[in-house]
Design a protein around this motif. Structure first.
Motif, short mmCIF file in Angstrom:
data_model
loop_
_atom_site.label_atom_id
_atom_site.label_comp_id
_atom_site.label_asym_id
_atom_site.label_seq_id
_atom_site.Cartn_x
_atom_site.Cartn_y
_atom_site.Cartn_z
N PRO A 149 0.79 -1.23 0.00
CA PRO A 149 0.00 0.00 0.00
C PRO A 149 0.83 1.28 0.00
N LEU A 150 2.12 1.17 0.28
CA LEU A 150 2.97 2.36 0.36
C LEU A 150 3.64 2.70 -0.97
N ASP A 151 4.19 1.69 -1.63
CA ASP A 151 4.90 1.97 -2.88
C ASP A 151 4.32 1.24 -4.09
N LYS A 152 3.20 0.51 -3.88
CA LYS A 152 2.49 -0.19 -4.94
C LYS A 152 3.29 -1.33 -5.57
N ALA A 153 4.32 -1.81 -4.90
CA ALA A 153 5.09 -2.95 -5.40
C ALA A 153 4.27 -4.23 -5.24
N LEU A 154 4.39 -5.12 -6.21
CA LEU A 154 3.71 -6.40 -6.14
C LEU A 154 4.45 -7.33 -5.18
N ILE A 155 3.69 -8.00 -4.33
CA ILE A 155 4.27 -8.96 -3.41
C ILE A 155 3.64 -10.32 -3.71
N THR A 156 4.47 -11.26 -4.14
CA THR A 156 4.01 -12.62 -4.43
C THR A 156 4.77 -13.59 -3.54
N GLY A 157 4.28 -14.81 -3.45
CA GLY A 157 4.96 -15.80 -2.63
C GLY A 157 4.27 -17.14 -2.66
N ARG A 158 4.83 -18.08 -1.92
CA ARG A 158 4.29 -19.43 -1.83
C ARG A 158 3.48 -19.58 -0.56
N ALA A 159 2.20 -19.94 -0.71
CA ALA A 159 1.32 -20.08 0.44
C ALA A 159 1.76 -21.24 1.33
N ASN A 160 1.80 -21.00 2.64
CA ASN A 160 2.15 -22.04 3.60
C ASN A 160 0.92 -22.59 4.32
N THR A 161 0.11 -21.69 4.88
CA THR A 161 -1.10 -22.12 5.58
C THR A 161 -2.27 -21.23 5.18
N LEU A 162 -3.47 -21.83 5.26
CA LEU A 162 -4.69 -21.10 4.92
C LEU A 162 -5.78 -21.50 5.90
N SER A 163 -6.56 -20.52 6.35
CA SER A 163 -7.69 -20.79 7.22
C SER A 163 -8.83 -19.86 6.85
N ALA A 164 -9.92 -19.97 7.58
CA ALA A 164 -11.07 -19.09 7.33
C ALA A 164 -10.77 -17.66 7.74
N THR A 165 -9.73 -17.46 8.53
CA THR A 165 -9.45 -16.13 9.04
C THR A 165 -8.17 -15.50 8.49
N GLY A 166 -7.36 -16.25 7.76
CA GLY A 166 -6.14 -15.65 7.25
C GLY A 166 -5.27 -16.60 6.47
N ILE A 167 -4.12 -16.08 6.04
CA ILE A 167 -3.17 -16.85 5.23
C ILE A 167 -1.76 -16.44 5.61
N SER A 168 -0.83 -17.39 5.55
CA SER A 168 0.59 -17.08 5.70
C SER A 168 1.31 -17.57 4.46
N PHE A 169 2.33 -16.83 4.04
CA PHE A 169 3.07 -17.22 2.85
C PHE A 169 4.50 -16.71 2.91
N ALA A 170 5.38 -17.39 2.19
CA ALA A 170 6.79 -17.01 2.12
C ALA A 170 6.97 -16.12 0.90
N PRO A 171 7.27 -14.84 1.08
CA PRO A 171 7.43 -13.92 -0.06
C PRO A 171 8.58 -14.33 -0.96
N ASP A 172 8.39 -14.11 -2.26
CA ASP A 172 9.46 -14.43 -3.22
C ASP A 172 10.66 -13.52 -3.02
N ALA A 173 10.41 -12.29 -2.56
CA ALA A 173 11.50 -11.34 -2.30
C ALA A 173 11.20 -10.61 -1.00
N SER A 174 12.01 -10.84 0.03
CA SER A 174 11.74 -10.25 1.34
C SER A 174 11.95 -8.74 1.35
#
Length: 245
Positions: A149-174
């Motif tokens: 939301p600050l610089d409009k850069a795209l953030i992609t990554g590999r999803a690790n966990t998913l639930s009804a309330t959220g998601i965690s993922f490992a970003p392709d570029a930290s």
């Protein structure tokens, strides 16, 4: 709560403890089945886990001994199995009163999920983390892309966990996370679940070591699509295990 673990492997004990202790269990480990049986009444475990691979003959004796005094609802017993565990043995296990069977390979997130689901059927776990979390093993099933939301850069990554309330993922570029912080809102998020794409609004829970997002709003029918996808996951896992077997 006390969990009685009858295991021969220190490495397996470490993996088990890592995934069980956050749920509110104190793990008590025995190397020998007979000693474990001698102390069951004193320990009064909330559940018992025994590795059938380590004790191919004596696990049946222990299950029968425990079931003579305690029904499933009072003390669930989970059997860990190795790669070569015949269907006949599984049938015997359930006949004797085993509550569930899980692979001893607890490095696999799907087996950890299965273990926790079996436990949650019998025991009110302290740490439910708000909702059942599913580990994503196939990156083709779940994909995520968000816009910083600050610089409009795209953030992609590999999803690790998913639930009804959220998601965690490992970003392709930290490096794209350097200017982000907890509680910031992510209004541009595309989440692919199976064949559907949903666009939840999210809040940042953490940025390290993985990025974790909490879902705070779903437009249109996106909430229904996510719920339907999560409800179907256990059945998909069962079909996968049957195909592998």
């Amino acid at each position: 709560m006390k969990l009685l673990a009858v295991l021969g492997s220190d490495e397996l004990l470490s993996l088990l403890s890592q995934n069980i202790k956050p749920l509110g269990f104190d793990v008590i480990r025995y190397h020998h089945v007979l000693k474990a049986m001698d102390n069951v009444e004193e320990i009064e475990p909330a559940t018992i886990i025994i590795n059938a691979k380590d004790y191919p003959r004596h696990w049946k004796t222990m299950v029968q001994f425990v079931r003579y005094y305690h029904p499933k609802a009072e003390c669930p017993i989970i059997l860990l199995k190795g790669q070569n565990f015949p269907l006949e043995e599984a049938s015997k296990a359930f006949y004797l009163g085993v509550s569930g069977i899980v692979s001893e390979d607890l490095t696999r997130p799907s087996e950890v999920d299965q273990l926790q689901r079996i436990l949650s059927r019998y025991i009110k776990l302290e740490d439910k983390r708000g909702a059942t979390r599913y580990h994503i093993e196939d990156p083709k099933e779940v994909g995520i892309c968000v816009v910083n939301p600050l610089d409009k850069a795209l953030i992609t990554g590999r999803a690790n966990t998913l639930s009804a309330t959220g998601i965690s993922f490992a970003p392709d570029a930290s490096s794209v996370l350097d200017n982000l912080s907890e509680n910031m809102e992510i209004s541009e998020c595309s989440l692919r679940i199976g064949e559907d794409i949903i666009t939840p609004i999210c809040r940042i829970v953490r940025t390290s070591p993985d990025m974790s997002l909490e879902f705070i709003f779903f437009p249109n029918v996106d909430r229904i699509l996510l719920d339907n996808y999560l409800e179907a996951l256990p059945m998909q896992e069962l079909k996968t295990m049957q195909a592998e077997g």
